[in-house]
Scaffold this active site. Sequence first.
Site, PDB file in Angstrom:
ATOM      1  CG  ASP A  81      -2.106  -0.879   1.120  1.00  9.86           C
ATOM      2  OD1 ASP A  81      -2.084  -1.778   0.274  1.00  9.86           O
ATOM      3  OD2 ASP A  81      -3.060  -0.689   1.901  1.00  9.86           O
ATOM      4  CG  ASP A  82       0.002   3.888   2.167  1.00  6.40           C
ATOM      5  OD1 ASP A  82      -1.142   3.514   1.824  1.00  6.40           O
ATOM      6  OD2 ASP A  82       0.299   4.125   3.348  1.00  6.40           O
ATOM      7  CG  HIS A 136      -3.927   6.867   2.925  1.00  9.48           C
ATOM      8  ND1 HIS A 136      -4.197   6.735   4.265  1.00  9.48           N
ATOM      9  CD2 HIS A 136      -3.487   5.647   2.524  1.00  9.48           C
ATOM     10  CE1 HIS A 136      -3.916   5.502   4.655  1.00  9.48           C
ATOM     11  NE2 HIS A 136      -3.495   4.818   3.619  1.00  9.48           N
ATOM     12  CG  HIS A 228       1.951   0.335   4.409  1.00  8.03           C
ATOM     13  ND1 HIS A 228       1.663  -0.556   5.427  1.00  8.03           N
ATOM     14  CD2 HIS A 228       0.814   1.040   4.195  1.00  8.03           C
ATOM     15  CE1 HIS A 228       0.390  -0.395   5.806  1.00  8.03           C
ATOM     16  NE2 HIS A 228      -0.145   0.557   5.074  1.00  8.03           N
TER      17      HIS A 228
END
Length: 260
Positions: A81-82, A136, A228
Amino acid sequence: MARHQARGWHGRLVAAALGVTVVAAAASLWTAQADPAGGRQPQASVSAPDAERQDGKVTKVAADIVHASDRGDRGVNITIDDGPDPAWTPQVLRLLKDNDAKATFCLVGPQAEAYPDLVKEIVAAGHRLCNHTVSHDTAMDTKSEAYQSQQIMDAERMIIKASGGVRSQYYRAPGGAFTPYSRQLAASHGMRPLGWNVDSRDFERPGADTMVATVKREISNGPTVLFHDAGGERSQTVAALREVLPWLRQQGYSFGFPVR
């Protein structure tokens, strides 16, 4: 599903998101309830990603939150993620390649827009894309439908442009902040809502050994594992993946994608 705490870097994304035009909601209000974290589902064959069609058409997918792997009971879904991030994403990609593993990358729109070459590299390596919104916002489920639509659809436009036309196959709400509306909106655009079963909690940087122990202890909870590659210093994540990926192979798991 546990909600992640907001992290400082997201403020920059929120600021960037203020310049994005709010679009009208593309779907009417739905009342289906969010799916609780579930177990594994029956095995399904690996198929070509139908949400990557280039003709502008997408296949609507189910709106319930998926956790199961298309590799069946011994499948594992690695989700990242991210990102993308120029420091950490290339290292994660190398580890995945070295371990013959595929992953689903949940991209934040402005990150994809800033690093399109990395998005294309992710796609070229056979990984799948997931929409992780524009800014986010882990409180997205408290916001209006117009705001939720803007966060999802503007991020998707950024991802499609950065990837050279490849669509996201999944939607993961920041911190698990799904709503019935956001799930149905994403599903109507070919993005299956994506949960997780094992949270490495790498955003807390507890140490690589702790992350590895968490995955080993909790993998029996279900197949979808959360890491992440952006939002902070991720050397511990890289170190944890270096140990976790071969360990999963040794335990008889295979790497797949969430079912769609």
